[in-house]
Design an enzyme around this catalytic site. Sequence first.
Site, PDB file in Angstrom:
ATOM      1  N   ARG A 122      -2.830   3.317  -2.474  1.00  0.00           N
ATOM      2  CA  ARG A 122      -2.039   2.896  -3.827  1.00  0.00           C
ATOM      3  C   ARG A 122      -2.425   1.806  -4.532  1.00  0.00           C
ATOM      4  O   ARG A 122      -1.609   1.015  -5.184  1.00  0.00           O
ATOM      5  CB  ARG A 122      -0.495   3.059  -3.520  1.00  0.00           C
ATOM      6  CG  ARG A 122      -0.196   4.310  -2.929  1.00  0.00           C
ATOM      7  CD  ARG A 122       1.298   4.418  -3.015  1.00  0.00           C
ATOM      8  NE  ARG A 122       1.911   5.911  -2.846  1.00  0.00           N
ATOM      9  CZ  ARG A 122       2.041   6.060  -1.360  1.00  0.00           C
ATOM     10  NH1 ARG A 122       1.892   5.267  -0.533  1.00  0.00           N
ATOM     11  NH2 ARG A 122       2.223   7.213  -1.049  1.00  0.00           N
ATOM     12  N   LYS A 144     -10.628  -1.017 -17.889  1.00  0.00           N
ATOM     13  CA  LYS A 144     -10.651   0.188 -18.080  1.00  0.00           C
ATOM     14  C   LYS A 144     -11.394   1.044 -16.831  1.00  0.00           C
ATOM     15  O   LYS A 144     -12.689   0.519 -16.731  1.00  0.00           O
ATOM     16  CB  LYS A 144     -11.152   0.838 -19.299  1.00  0.00           C
ATOM     17  CG  LYS A 144     -10.158   0.902 -20.703  1.00  0.00           C
ATOM     18  CD  LYS A 144     -10.794   1.657 -21.985  1.00  0.00           C
ATOM     19  CE  LYS A 144     -10.078   1.546 -23.242  1.00  0.00           C
ATOM     20  NZ  LYS A 144     -10.790   1.941 -24.278  1.00  0.00           N
ATOM     21  N   GLU A 186     -23.757  -3.222 -28.176  1.00  0.00           N
ATOM     22  CA  GLU A 186     -22.555  -3.452 -27.989  1.00  0.00           C
ATOM     23  C   GLU A 186     -22.339  -4.879 -28.481  1.00  0.00           C
ATOM     24  O   GLU A 186     -21.071  -5.246 -28.867  1.00  0.00           O
ATOM     25  CB  GLU A 186     -22.106  -3.232 -26.406  1.00  0.00           C
ATOM     26  CG  GLU A 186     -22.163  -1.646 -26.136  1.00  0.00           C
ATOM     27  CD  GLU A 186     -21.388  -0.821 -26.644  1.00  0.00           C
ATOM     28  OE1 GLU A 186     -20.272  -1.329 -27.534  1.00  0.00           O
ATOM     29  OE2 GLU A 186     -21.258   0.531 -26.380  1.00  0.00           O
ATOM     30  N   LYS A 228     -13.738  -9.983 -26.226  1.00  0.00           N
ATOM     31  CA  LYS A 228     -13.296  -8.911 -25.578  1.00  0.00           C
ATOM     32  C   LYS A 228     -12.058  -9.127 -25.025  1.00  0.00           C
ATOM     33  O   LYS A 228     -10.854  -8.634 -24.980  1.00  0.00           O
ATOM     34  CB  LYS A 228     -14.152  -8.216 -24.532  1.00  0.00           C
ATOM     35  CG  LYS A 228     -13.551  -7.103 -23.811  1.00  0.00           C
ATOM     36  CD  LYS A 228     -14.152  -5.675 -23.609  1.00  0.00           C
ATOM     37  CE  LYS A 228     -13.434  -4.780 -23.040  1.00  0.00           C
ATOM     38  NZ  LYS A 228     -14.073  -3.606 -22.580  1.00  0.00           N
ATOM     39  N   GLU A 238      -4.565  -0.143 -25.068  1.00  0.00           N
ATOM     40  CA  GLU A 238      -5.064   0.266 -26.144  1.00  0.00           C
ATOM     41  C   GLU A 238      -3.887   1.051 -26.950  1.00  0.00           C
ATOM     42  O   GLU A 238      -3.901   2.453 -27.348  1.00  0.00           O
ATOM     43  CB  GLU A 238      -6.032   1.343 -26.111  1.00  0.00           C
ATOM     44  CG  GLU A 238      -6.935   1.534 -27.305  1.00  0.00           C
ATOM     45  CD  GLU A 238      -8.283   2.287 -26.958  1.00  0.00           C
ATOM     46  OE1 GLU A 238      -9.113   1.772 -25.976  1.00  0.00           O
ATOM     47  OE2 GLU A 238      -8.452   3.418 -27.385  1.00  0.00           O
ATOM     48  N   ARG A 242      -6.897  -2.524 -29.759  1.00  0.00           N
ATOM     49  CA  ARG A 242      -8.126  -2.447 -28.620  1.00  0.00           C
ATOM     50  C   ARG A 242      -9.128  -1.390 -29.304  1.00  0.00           C
ATOM     51  O   ARG A 242     -10.188  -1.611 -29.063  1.00  0.00           O
ATOM     52  CB  ARG A 242      -7.661  -2.249 -27.341  1.00  0.00           C
ATOM     53  CG  ARG A 242      -8.773  -2.047 -26.462  1.00  0.00           C
ATOM     54  CD  ARG A 242      -8.437  -2.213 -24.760  1.00  0.00           C
ATOM     55  NE  ARG A 242      -9.585  -2.143 -24.011  1.00  0.00           N
ATOM     56  CZ  ARG A 242      -9.575  -2.283 -22.695  1.00  0.00           C
ATOM     57  NH1 ARG A 242      -8.214  -2.691 -22.118  1.00  0.00           N
ATOM     58  NH2 ARG A 242     -10.533  -2.234 -21.845  1.00  0.00           N
ATOM     59  N   ASN A 246     -13.984   0.481 -30.451  1.00  0.00           N
ATOM     60  CA  ASN A 246     -14.729   1.817 -30.633  1.00  0.00           C
ATOM     61  C   ASN A 246     -15.301   1.838 -31.724  1.00  0.00           C
ATOM     62  O   ASN A 246     -15.726   3.051 -32.251  1.00  0.00           O
ATOM     63  CB  ASN A 246     -13.678   2.767 -30.289  1.00  0.00           C
ATOM     64  CG  ASN A 246     -12.836   2.816 -29.181  1.00  0.00           C
ATOM     65  OD1 ASN A 246     -13.149   2.440 -28.042  1.00  0.00           O
ATOM     66  ND2 ASN A 246     -11.492   3.258 -28.869  1.00  0.00           N
ATOM     67  N   HIS A 249     -18.099   4.393 -32.156  1.00  0.00           N
ATOM     68  CA  HIS A 249     -18.302   5.377 -31.148  1.00  0.00           C
ATOM     69  C   HIS A 249     -17.938   6.877 -31.251  1.00  0.00           C
ATOM     70  O   HIS A 249     -18.125   7.629 -30.564  1.00  0.00           O
ATOM     71  CB  HIS A 249     -17.347   4.734 -29.904  1.00  0.00           C
ATOM     72  CG  HIS A 249     -17.900   3.395 -29.279  1.00  0.00           C
ATOM     73  ND1 HIS A 249     -18.203   2.247 -29.793  1.00  0.00           N
ATOM     74  CD2 HIS A 249     -18.186   3.332 -28.153  1.00  0.00           C
ATOM     75  CE1 HIS A 249     -18.770   1.379 -29.049  1.00  0.00           C
ATOM     76  NE2 HIS A 249     -18.664   2.078 -27.753  1.00  0.00           N
ATOM     77  N   HIS A 253     -20.351   9.266 -29.883  1.00  0.00           N
ATOM     78  CA  HIS A 253     -20.035  10.277 -29.004  1.00  0.00           C
ATOM     79  C   HIS A 253     -20.402  11.481 -29.483  1.00  0.00           C
ATOM     80  O   HIS A 253     -21.073  12.429 -28.709  1.00  0.00           O
ATOM     81  CB  HIS A 253     -18.659  10.486 -28.691  1.00  0.00           C
ATOM     82  CG  HIS A 253     -18.087   9.356 -28.069  1.00  0.00           C
ATOM     83  ND1 HIS A 253     -16.796   8.697 -27.940  1.00  0.00           N
ATOM     84  CD2 HIS A 253     -18.785   8.318 -27.114  1.00  0.00           C
ATOM     85  CE1 HIS A 253     -16.499   7.616 -27.082  1.00  0.00           C
ATOM     86  NE2 HIS A 253     -17.800   7.352 -26.555  1.00  0.00           N
ATOM     87  N   HIS A 266     -26.405   5.251 -24.510  1.00  0.00           N
ATOM     88  CA  HIS A 266     -25.184   5.189 -25.140  1.00  0.00           C
ATOM     89  C   HIS A 266     -25.458   4.022 -26.134  1.00  0.00           C
ATOM     90  O   HIS A 266     -24.862   4.439 -27.382  1.00  0.00           O
ATOM     91  CB  HIS A 266     -24.084   4.601 -24.239  1.00  0.00           C
ATOM     92  CG  HIS A 266     -22.757   4.525 -24.718  1.00  0.00           C
ATOM     93  ND1 HIS A 266     -21.968   5.456 -25.179  1.00  0.00           N
ATOM     94  CD2 HIS A 266     -22.102   3.330 -24.706  1.00  0.00           C
ATOM     95  CE1 HIS A 266     -20.957   4.807 -25.532  1.00  0.00           C
ATOM     96  NE2 HIS A 266     -20.839   3.672 -25.430  1.00  0.00           N
TER      97      HIS A 266
END
Length: 359
Positions: A122, A144, A186, A228, A238, A242, A246, A249, A253, A266
Amino acid sequence: MAGDLTVKLGERSYDIKFGRGIANQAGRFCSDLDMGNHVAVVSNPTVWKYWGKPIFESLTAAGFTVHKVEIPDGESFKNNESLNIIYDFLIEEGLDRQSFLVALGGGVIGDITGYAASTFLRGIPFIQIPTTLLAQVDSSVGGKTGINHRLGKNLIGAFYQPRLVIIDSSMLDTLPEREYLSGLAEVVKYGVVCDGRFFQFLESSVEKLLSRDSDCVLETVRKCCELKASVVERDEREGSYRAVLNFGHTFAHAIEKLTEYSQFLHGEAVAIGMVHSAKLSESKGYASAEDTMRIVSLLKSLHLPTEFTGFSSDDYRSVMLRDKKVREGGINFVFNKGLGNSLIERVTDWDCLLKNVVQ
Ligand code: NAD
Ligand code: GLY
């Protein structure tokens, strides 16, 4: 040595330590955090070959009992099977709540280790020692974590902050050129959406960035982490803001999917996606032609791709409509507002979204 930073998230706050050659102090840094006596370092064979020994020795010298867990290298192994390799190991070796994990690697290792830490017993603590430029400027900060599902990327995960991030810029010395350049995409993203002066700094630092000048790289990485951290402090989970991170992105993607993840890294897809997004921002009047030209020119000077042909707007549309961020046919799209600022706007008119960017 560049000054440390603190990501301020109340009881989940943590430091980011920066420096060249500081990884061998990992044991001492961890001793200060009261995370238990047993540590499992999660890595892959590529990274372990270069960086496993100094980390192992530093942790051992600080008095920790150190275990090594290896998973195969690559995005295709950021999955349930690798997660089970980690869980099996932790259970078989008897790690308990007086234990913590170290993510030693790029974004794949960081994401899966963080998720393992968030769920094992946990939740046990973990720290990040990012070894790619992308991981140092983005994925190791902000909490994340997760794995891919066969039906999509990053579909299983949790927000779970590390207790510490150790950024040693010398670890980038062994990073292949293409991976390094991909990470720079990035870096450019932060300049475009968060800080115009940083964008200018990047424009004037191209030669140093390309030659991996150690002071310049460290200053750049630290600035990205600072930007960041400020985004994450404002919107950790987010809720809305936030999402500026992206930028580019949604297109990236789609490009990765259309090319079946085989043509671009990427960051390379993000570079093309940022140019698409910049053109769109220009067409909406949020940015000027000069802004777009400067973005394209900076990306080109960093040897990143800026265009991609071969697929129609229908191809893009069909893939983009399946993006996990699409709700009721619309998507919250990130536009750059000049250079250094951004806005998020819901877009439902896909023809408009695509007409200015896809020939
Ligand atoms: P990666 O982790 O696959 O690393 C790229 C390659 O470089 C791998 O082969 C790796 O073994 C190798 N490598 C790593 N460090 C090295 C070093 N110092 N020397 C030599 N080789 C080295 O890829 P990445 O670009 O670091 O991360 C991509 C992942 O990050 C994706 O899964 C993406 O979803 C995730 N990501 C997460 C976040 C987040 O906020 N959590 C943000 C962006 C991306
Ligand atoms: N990489 C985007 C984020 O962390 O939100």
